[in-house]
Motif scaffolding. Sequence first.
Motif, PDB file in Angstrom:
ATOM      1  N   SER A 318       0.848  -1.191   0.000  1.00 15.02           N
ATOM      2  CA  SER A 318       0.000   0.000   0.000  1.00 15.02           C
ATOM      3  C   SER A 318       0.879   1.235   0.000  1.00 15.02           C
ATOM      4  O   SER A 318       2.116   1.139   0.084  1.00 15.02           O
ATOM      5  N   SER A 319       0.255   2.403  -0.039  1.00 16.55           N
ATOM      6  CA  SER A 319       0.997   3.665  -0.086  1.00 16.55           C
ATOM      7  C   SER A 319       1.540   4.071   1.275  1.00 16.55           C
ATOM      8  O   SER A 319       2.295   5.041   1.377  1.00 16.55           O
ATOM      9  N   VAL A 320       1.171   3.333   2.340  1.00 16.75           N
ATOM     10  CA  VAL A 320       1.623   3.704   3.682  1.00 16.75           C
ATOM     11  C   VAL A 320       2.410   2.584   4.364  1.00 16.75           C
ATOM     12  O   VAL A 320       2.727   2.675   5.549  1.00 16.75           O
ATOM     13  N   THR A 321       2.730   1.520   3.633  1.00 18.93           N
ATOM     14  CA  THR A 321       3.506   0.408   4.188  1.00 18.93           C
ATOM     15  C   THR A 321       4.850   0.313   3.462  1.00 18.93           C
ATOM     16  O   THR A 321       5.006   0.849   2.350  1.00 18.93           O
ATOM     17  N   PRO A 322       5.839  -0.377   4.051  1.00 22.15           N
ATOM     18  CA  PRO A 322       7.185  -0.391   3.467  1.00 22.15           C
ATOM     19  C   PRO A 322       7.229  -0.956   2.051  1.00 22.15           C
ATOM     20  O   PRO A 322       6.462  -1.854   1.695  1.00 22.15           O
ATOM     21  N   CYS A 323       8.165  -0.412   1.269  1.00 24.84           N
ATOM     22  CA  CYS A 323       8.480  -0.935  -0.063  1.00 24.84           C
ATOM     23  C   CYS A 323       9.812  -1.665   0.032  1.00 24.84           C
ATOM     24  O   CYS A 323      10.755  -1.186   0.671  1.00 24.84           O
ATOM     25  N   VAL A 324       9.888  -2.830  -0.590  1.00 22.31           N
ATOM     26  CA  VAL A 324      11.123  -3.610  -0.622  1.00 22.31           C
ATOM     27  C   VAL A 324      11.667  -3.611  -2.042  1.00 22.31           C
ATOM     28  O   VAL A 324      10.941  -3.908  -2.994  1.00 22.31           O
ATOM     29  N   ILE A 325      12.937  -3.251  -2.187  1.00 22.74           N
ATOM     30  CA  ILE A 325      13.606  -3.234  -3.489  1.00 22.74           C
ATOM     31  C   ILE A 325      14.679  -4.304  -3.479  1.00 22.74           C
ATOM     32  O   ILE A 325      15.518  -4.343  -2.570  1.00 22.74           O
ATOM     33  N   GLU A 326      14.675  -5.160  -4.489  1.00 21.44           N
ATOM     34  CA  GLU A 326      15.641  -6.248  -4.567  1.00 21.44           C
ATOM     35  C   GLU A 326      16.152  -6.409  -5.999  1.00 21.44           C
ATOM     36  O   GLU A 326      15.393  -6.206  -6.946  1.00 21.44           O
ATOM     37  N   PRO A 327      17.427  -6.772  -6.170  1.00 22.82           N
ATOM     38  CA  PRO A 327      17.914  -7.161  -7.491  1.00 22.82           C
ATOM     39  C   PRO A 327      17.368  -8.542  -7.828  1.00 22.82           C
ATOM     40  O   PRO A 327      17.002  -9.312  -6.942  1.00 22.82           O
ATOM     41  N   MET A 328      17.323  -8.858  -9.105  1.00 21.76           N
ATOM     42  CA  MET A 328      16.806 -10.156  -9.507  1.00 21.76           C
ATOM     43  C   MET A 328      17.686 -11.300  -9.007  1.00 21.76           C
ATOM     44  O   MET A 328      17.230 -12.427  -8.861  1.00 21.76           O
ATOM     45  N   SER A 329      18.966 -11.009  -8.734  1.00 23.89           N
ATOM     46  CA  SER A 329      19.862 -12.048  -8.214  1.00 23.89           C
ATOM     47  C   SER A 329      19.505 -12.450  -6.784  1.00 23.89           C
ATOM     48  O   SER A 329      19.902 -13.520  -6.309  1.00 23.89           O
ATOM     49  N   TYR A 332      20.411  -9.107  -2.098  1.00 24.79           N
ATOM     50  CA  TYR A 332      20.355  -7.810  -1.424  1.00 24.79           C
ATOM     51  C   TYR A 332      18.902  -7.410  -1.225  1.00 24.79           C
ATOM     52  O   TYR A 332      18.052  -7.645  -2.102  1.00 24.79           O
ATOM     53  N   THR A 333      18.616  -6.825  -0.071  1.00 20.99           N
ATOM     54  CA  THR A 333      17.265  -6.339   0.226  1.00 20.99           C
ATOM     55  C   THR A 333      17.364  -4.925   0.778  1.00 20.99           C
ATOM     56  O   THR A 333      18.146  -4.661   1.699  1.00 20.99           O
ATOM     57  N   TYR A 334      16.568  -4.028   0.207  1.00 18.26           N
ATOM     58  CA  TYR A 334      16.515  -2.651   0.686  1.00 18.26           C
ATOM     59  C   TYR A 334      15.065  -2.303   0.975  1.00 18.26           C
ATOM     60  O   TYR A 334      14.238  -2.243   0.066  1.00 18.26           O
ATOM     61  N   LEU A 335      14.754  -2.138   2.250  1.00 21.37           N
ATOM     62  CA  LEU A 335      13.410  -1.765   2.655  1.00 21.37           C
ATOM     63  C   LEU A 335      13.384  -0.265   2.934  1.00 21.37           C
ATOM     64  O   LEU A 335      14.253   0.257   3.618  1.00 21.37           O
ATOM     65  N   LEU A 336      12.352   0.403   2.407  1.00 14.38           N
ATOM     66  CA  LEU A 336      12.250   1.851   2.538  1.00 14.38           C
ATOM     67  C   LEU A 336      10.829   2.230   2.952  1.00 14.38           C
ATOM     68  O   LEU A 336       9.862   1.799   2.332  1.00 14.38           O
ATOM     69  N   LEU A 337      10.716   3.012   4.026  1.00 13.71           N
ATOM     70  CA  LEU A 337       9.416   3.502   4.450  1.00 13.71           C
ATOM     71  C   LEU A 337       8.969   4.638   3.539  1.00 13.71           C
ATOM     72  O   LEU A 337       9.780   5.482   3.146  1.00 13.71           O
ATOM     73  N   PRO A 338       7.679   4.684   3.204  1.00 10.86           N
ATOM     74  CA  PRO A 338       7.196   5.756   2.330  1.00 10.86           C
ATOM     75  C   PRO A 338       6.967   7.050   3.100  1.00 10.86           C
ATOM     76  O   PRO A 338       6.923   7.054   4.336  1.00 10.86           O
ATOM     77  N   VAL A 339       6.847   8.140   2.355  1.00  5.25           N
ATOM     78  CA  VAL A 339       6.428   9.432   2.894  1.00  5.25           C
ATOM     79  C   VAL A 339       4.940   9.559   2.623  1.00  5.25           C
ATOM     80  O   VAL A 339       4.496   9.393   1.486  1.00  5.25           O
ATOM     81  N   ARG A 340       4.177   9.836   3.648  1.00  3.63           N
ATOM     82  CA  ARG A 340       2.738   9.928   3.468  1.00  3.63           C
ATOM     83  C   ARG A 340       2.401  11.125   2.572  1.00  3.63           C
ATOM     84  O   ARG A 340       2.899  12.232   2.791  1.00  3.63           O
ATOM     85  N   ILE A 341       1.589  10.916   1.571  1.00  5.62           N
ATOM     86  CA  ILE A 341       1.213  11.979   0.637  1.00  5.62           C
ATOM     87  C   ILE A 341      -0.284  12.254   0.774  1.00  5.62           C
ATOM     88  O   ILE A 341      -1.092  11.358   0.993  1.00  5.62           O
ATOM     89  N   SER A 342      -0.646  13.528   0.657  1.00  3.45           N
ATOM     90  CA  SER A 342      -2.036  13.913   0.787  1.00  3.45           C
ATOM     91  C   SER A 342      -2.771  13.626  -0.516  1.00  3.45           C
ATOM     92  O   SER A 342      -2.194  13.587  -1.595  1.00  3.45           O
ATOM     93  N   SER A 343      -4.080  13.393  -0.398  1.00  2.00           N
ATOM     94  CA  SER A 343      -4.875  13.115  -1.589  1.00  2.00           C
ATOM     95  C   SER A 343      -5.018  14.323  -2.484  1.00  2.00           C
ATOM     96  O   SER A 343      -5.271  14.197  -3.658  1.00  2.00           O
TER      97      SER A 343
END
Length: 343
Positions: A318-329, A332-343
């Motif tokens: 969702s737009s308010v839960t963590p995003c995980v970025i990974e290479p296809m290999s 490596y895992t990079y978890l990033l919290l989102p910045v809440r954006i107004s509607s």
Amino acid sequence: TMNIMKGILAEVKDGKLILTGTNSLLRIEKTLELVEGEDGSTVFPAKLFSDIVRKLSDDVITVTSDERGSATISTMMSTFNIVCFSADEFPSEEQFEEGRTLRISKDVFMQMVKKTAFAASRDESRGILLGILIRSMPDSIKMVALDGFRIASARTENVMGEESELVIAAGILNELVSILSDSELENDEIVFRFNDKKAEVKTLDSRITMSLLKGTFISYENLIPKDFSVSVFVSRSSLRESVERASLLALDGRNNLVKLRFEDDELRISSQSDSGKVDEVIAIQKEGENMEIGFNSKYLLEGLKVIEDENIILKLNSSVTPCVIEPMSGNYTYLLLPVRISS
């Protein structure tokens, strides 16, 4: 805070020069071959001594010191006289009691530090979050750093198969990487020998002793979601370049905010501030519903810059839960919290 801690201990023993620098967390010892030398010791003011040696052009320099606390550094063209400290005042080294061992390839170690150190906290009050967790398991070695906004986790195969765990300040590991880049190692392998308080690494001509951070590292694995409703496959370089352009305006605004909207087979990247706005579109492959999410552009770019694979996957719920970025290999895992954006 003592002046002696700003010095480099120089000791001549058996035709070799041993240089030592230390603070409360790190001790570095370097051994050099001499053309000739007489046993003795003194403590040079580190910055002045290194500045002088750096400016000398001759291949051979002569250094002499006396009991009055002065030293002469000379070449064919130059002579410097400087005030030194007594070697008796230099902090003695605590006896290192070896306990456990961890082995890892030098090149792999340096890459793993690069991929995690940036995510460690820089706030001195955060204690153990200043460090990088180095965790050895039967099949793999992990390095993990987090600061409350993101988690960076790098993995490699374990050549020893032993279980162990230590946490060392990210700043110290960056210093270790700098030393190792110019050092030779037996079998090109780093061997950490450590106990509950300190860790030691030796090269062919250096010895580095590091204090471990106290406390228990956060159970980071519980913070990384296991299931995701949206998966986005995208070119790392395309995403990085677009975010870099969008960040030119994001840096002008609050939270360095960039918005990512995943819509069918397109990713729309936008940012705006009082200076203007920018919109970009890149191609993606998406599984799941359309979604819009905001990120701190600085944090997003730091993760994208250390990933080497060209093809990456973004995993979201969702737009308010963590995003995980990974290479296809998948190493490596990079978890990033989102910045809440107004509607």
